[in-house]
Design a protein around this motif. Structure first.
Motif, PDB file in Angstrom:
ATOM      1  N   ARG A 203      40.577  32.425  37.139  1.00 58.00           N
ATOM      2  CA  ARG A 203      39.892  33.712  37.026  1.00 58.00           C
ATOM      3  C   ARG A 203      40.882  34.827  36.702  1.00 58.00           C
ATOM      4  NH1 ARG A 203      37.285  34.048  42.772  1.00 58.00           N
ATOM      5  NH2 ARG A 203      39.462  33.433  43.178  1.00 58.00           N
ATOM      6  N   LEU A 204      42.112  34.706  37.224  1.00 58.81           N
ATOM      7  CA  LEU A 204      43.113  35.732  36.977  1.00 58.81           C
ATOM      8  C   LEU A 204      43.468  35.820  35.496  1.00 58.81           C
ATOM      9  CD1 LEU A 204      45.510  35.126  40.008  1.00 58.81           C
ATOM     10  CD2 LEU A 204      43.943  37.043  39.689  1.00 58.81           C
ATOM     11  N   SER A 205      43.492  34.663  34.823  1.00 67.52           N
ATOM     12  CA  SER A 205      43.879  34.664  33.405  1.00 67.52           C
ATOM     13  C   SER A 205      42.880  35.435  32.552  1.00 67.52           C
ATOM     14  CB  SER A 205      44.012  33.226  32.892  1.00 67.52           C
ATOM     15  OG  SER A 205      42.765  32.560  32.947  1.00 67.52           O
ATOM     16  N   LEU A 206      41.622  35.529  33.006  1.00 69.31           N
ATOM     17  CA  LEU A 206      40.613  36.258  32.250  1.00 69.31           C
ATOM     18  C   LEU A 206      40.880  37.757  32.246  1.00 69.31           C
ATOM     19  CD1 LEU A 206      37.404  34.419  33.556  1.00 69.31           C
ATOM     20  CD2 LEU A 206      38.596  34.059  31.382  1.00 69.31           C
ATOM     21  N   LEU A 207      41.597  38.237  33.274  1.00 71.96           N
ATOM     22  CA  LEU A 207      41.837  39.668  33.424  1.00 71.96           C
ATOM     23  C   LEU A 207      43.262  40.070  33.075  1.00 71.96           C
ATOM     24  CD1 LEU A 207      39.968  40.240  36.825  1.00 71.96           C
ATOM     25  CD2 LEU A 207      39.064  40.400  34.502  1.00 71.96           C
ATOM     26  N   ALA A 209      46.051  41.426  31.266  1.00 71.00           N
ATOM     27  CA  ALA A 209      46.098  42.268  30.073  1.00 71.00           C
ATOM     28  C   ALA A 209      47.517  42.738  29.797  1.00 71.00           C
ATOM     29  CB  ALA A 209      45.143  43.453  30.241  1.00 71.00           C
ATOM     30  N   ARG A 323      45.271  46.281  22.772  1.00 68.69           N
ATOM     31  CA  ARG A 323      43.955  46.012  23.335  1.00 68.69           C
ATOM     32  C   ARG A 323      42.995  45.708  22.196  1.00 68.69           C
ATOM     33  NH1 ARG A 323      45.557  50.768  25.120  1.00 68.69           N
ATOM     34  NH2 ARG A 323      43.946  51.847  23.927  1.00 68.69           N
TER      35      ARG A 323
END
Length: 357
Positions: A203-207, A209, A323
């Protein structure tokens, strides 16, 4: 400066030195020495070296400059291979990130004109195919002479560093190793810890940035070389880790004291903004222009082309963020007038800019 220079290890840094020597006319001939025939062939094909050698021998007697450009763990064995064939008057230096061990080894081998060195430059992309003389320009280059280093040798290496476009800084080997444990080797371990946390929770990899990517960039370096680097400096690194742990514990305590945490944040910003890597206080001053870049093709090309045609020289460039909606870059320019002129040019083309310096 030199008739024949030998670059022992034609990787990223060695290849960049070879290119710098050739492009700036500092050596009549540049010979590459490497155990990897592939690296030598690629270096020749790219025009990085004039000649390739895979085994040591009497040919080394002709060299008046020898650069040991192998990974930290391989520096000692490399020096022992070459030492029996070196011209006693040859100037010898290295580019390793840990200085105590190689300084002691060359002294033991009786190499008189040796000046330990460490260019504070590099990239997570290794190999001679990524070498560039520009990699060393404007870099801080630490020289760590010992008590037996001849002053004439130190003076010549200092001049070489300056001719390559870098800024020499002189300090003892043990002082260097203590400092890089904090500013180089500790960040590597910290980046490993952060990436391991992400690896254990998808889940951390999805956020993850821009900020996470910037903090963990060094984890993308060669794992074996990075491992050898921190292990070689483990005594100083353990002390740095202890200090870092105390800082983290202190910051954890300030989570219940917002004003104290704000003071820490203000101090952190002030310190970071004043670092030589940002302000380049050890080098000629740079004046920055931050440019917001929309998410469209060739925006960076438009910026650099416009400034180039206007005669504005970009001395440094840094991607600050990327981004989906766009990002920003920092352009390091030579004068405040360049910042003003570049800002006007780019704003006329629709870019948002902010000067700082």
């Amino acid at each position: 400066m030199f008739r024949t220079a030998v670059i022992a290890g034609v990787g990223l840094i060695g290849g960049s030195m070879a290119l710098g020597l050739r492009q700036r006319g500092l050596a009549g001939r540049v010979i590459g020495y490497d155990a990897s025939s592939d690296a030598l062939h690629e270096a020749e094909a790219l025009g990085v070296i004039d000649e390739a050698r895979a085994t040591p021998g009497e040919w080394l007697r002709d060299a008046d400059l020898v650069v040991l450009a192998a990974p930290v763990k391989a520096l000692g064995p490399l020096a022992r291979e070459l030492a029996p064939f070196l011209n006693p008057q040859a100037l010898v230096t290295d580019v390793g990130s840990v200085k105590g061990g190689i300084a002691a080894e060359l002294e033991r081998l009786g190499v008189r004109h040796f000046v330990p060195g460490h260019p504070m430059a590099g990239s997570e992309r290794g190999g001679v195919q990524h070498a560039s003389a520009a990699l060393l320009e404007n870099a801080v280059w630490v020289l760590t002479p010992t008590e037996t280093t001849p002053l004439t040798a130190l003076s010549r290496v200092r001049m070489l560093v300056e001719q390559l476009g870098a800024a020499p800084v002189v300090m003892p080997p043990d002082a260097h190793d203590t400092l890089v444990a904090t500013i180089s080797h500790l960040p590597y371990l910290a980046s490993l810890a952060l990436t391991h946390m992400v690896a254990r929770d998808e889940r951390l990899s999805l956020l993850a940035a821009g900020g996470f990517r910037d903090l963990t960039r060094v984890a993308s370096g060669d794992p074996r070389m990075s491992r050898d680097m921190v292990v070689e400096n483990r005594a100083a690194l353990r002390e740095a880790l202890q200090r870092f742990t105390r800082q983290l514990e202190h910051l954890a305590e300030t989570l219940d004291q917002p004003e104290e945490l704000l003071e820490a944040a203000v101090e952190g910003k002030r310190t970071r903004d004043s670092l030589p890597v940002v302000k380049r206080s050890l080098l000629p001053p740079r004046f920055d222009l931050v440019v917001a870049i929309p998410d469209r093709p060739n925006q960076l090309g438009i910026i650099t082309n416009a400034l180039g045609q206007a005669g504005v020289n970009i001395k440094d460039i840094e991607v600050l963020s990327v981004r989906e909606q766009g990002g920003a870059v920092r352009l390091g320019l030579e004068t405040p007038d360049d910042v003003q002129r570049a800002g006007e040019l780019l704003r006329a083309q629709g870019f948002e800019t902010r000067g700082r310096g």
